[in-house]
Design an enzyme around this catalytic site. Structure first.
Site, mmCIF file in Angstrom:
data_model
loop_
_atom_site.group_PDB
_atom_site.id
_atom_site.type_symbol
_atom_site.label_atom_id
_atom_site.label_comp_id
_atom_site.label_asym_id
_atom_site.label_seq_id
_atom_site.Cartn_x
_atom_site.Cartn_y
_atom_site.Cartn_z
ATOM 1 N N PRO A 178 0.834 -1.216 0.000
ATOM 2 C CA PRO A 178 0.000 0.000 0.000
ATOM 3 C C PRO A 178 0.866 1.263 0.000
ATOM 4 O O PRO A 178 1.833 1.348 0.740
ATOM 5 C CB PRO A 178 -0.787 -0.099 1.311
ATOM 6 C CG PRO A 178 -0.581 -1.468 1.829
ATOM 7 C CD PRO A 178 0.660 -2.012 1.209
ATOM 8 N N GLU A 179 0.521 2.212 -0.864
ATOM 9 C CA GLU A 179 1.220 3.492 -0.912
ATOM 10 C C GLU A 179 0.239 4.568 -0.452
ATOM 11 O O GLU A 179 -0.848 4.251 0.018
ATOM 12 C CB GLU A 179 1.728 3.750 -2.342
ATOM 13 C CG GLU A 179 2.663 2.637 -2.823
ATOM 14 C CD GLU A 179 3.205 2.862 -4.231
ATOM 15 O OE1 GLU A 179 3.281 4.019 -4.687
ATOM 16 O OE2 GLU A 179 3.551 1.861 -4.887
#
Ligand SMILES: [Zn+2]
Length: 273
Positions: free
Chosen positions: A2-3
């Protein structure tokens, strides 16, 4: 992994669901998920605290409580899942469960086990223990001038490596960095010192556009990412280069994969100079 957009999507979903709720006793299936304080202290300290708001810095989710801050980093494969009835969706990789006094719960699962939670009492403690090496949030804390000033101090850095550096600015990961450099037409191997007139501005604009679009599309789903209600993101359908080795770019050139700063990097040799 996840960014920024994926974490922001989770933040936006969880905030209205959790605000005002009071934590009950946590269940630690894997105590090493707790980064601070010691797991037994964490379990004793959390009950009775209420959620005020939820913030974010880069990829860190910051749950502000009436006393203290509960911080979560999902790392590679962490997932948060909110259950109105309190029940965990799947037990296999469940690392901890955080029930509330109204019998709903927030569950944390993590296949690779790198994710962490920290409970800190003050902003100062949060800064010292968790965010010491983390730069400003690249979407919310940097105006164009700030970004250009920061960039000018990093003349020798390669752009790909710099954008991934969470100490420079927090939030970008491999996917959004490749997409952003494609949109700005910049070869990921180039150094800041070699940027021509107007190119730094182009990068800033591309970062802003790509991240906003990522959030709008509910994030990018590769393997394990789910938002907090279990839905998949949709941004992968919008990716121009990432994960598309040997497929054709919109210019007709096959997309290449190379290594920059030790990371797999996708780019179009025709569009990116
Ligand atoms: Zn191209």
């Amino acid at each position: 992994m996840p960014e920024l957009p994926e974490v922001e999507v989770i933040r936006r979903e969880l905030e209205p669901l959790l605000t005002g709720k009071e934590f009950a006793g946590p269940v630690l299936h894997m105590p090493s998920t707790i980064g601070h304080p010691r797991p037994e202290e964490f379990s004793a300290a959390l009950p009775g605290r209420r959620v005020k708001t939820i913030g974010r810095r880069g990829k860190y989710l910051l749950i502000y409580l009436d006393r203290g801050i509960l911080t979560i980093h999902l790392r590679m494969t962490g997932n948060l899942f909110y259950a109105e009835d309190g029940k965990a969706r799947e037990e296999r990789f469940l690392r901890l469960s955080l029930p509330f006094t109204d019998d709903s719960a927030l569950h944390y699962s993590d296949m690779r086990r790198f994710g962490r939670l920290w409970l800190t009492e003050t902003e100062e403690e949060l800064q010292e223990l968790v965010l010491k090496k983390i730069g400003p949030d690249i979407l919310n804390d940097l105006c164009r001038e700030d970004f250009l000033d920061l960039l000018a101090k990093k003349e020798r850095s390669r752009l790909k490596a710099l954008l991934l550096d969470q100490g420079f600015a927090a939030g970008m990961g491999n996917i959004y960095t490749d997409e952003c450099l494609f949109r700005s037409g910049i070869d990921p191997n180039r150094r800041v010192a070699d940027l021509k007139e107007g190119e730094a501005e182009k990068i800033y604009q591309a970062i802003f556009d790509v991240l906003k679009e990522g959030i709008e599309y509910g994030g990018t789903t590769f393997r394990d990412y789910r938002n907090s209600s279990g839905a998949l993101g949709d941004f992968q359908s919008r990716l121009a280069v990432y994960g598309r080795k040997d497929e054709l770019c919109r210019c007709g050139t096959p997309i290449k994969k190379t290594k920059v700063a030790g990371r797999g990097t996708y780019f179009c040799p025709c569009c990116q100079k």
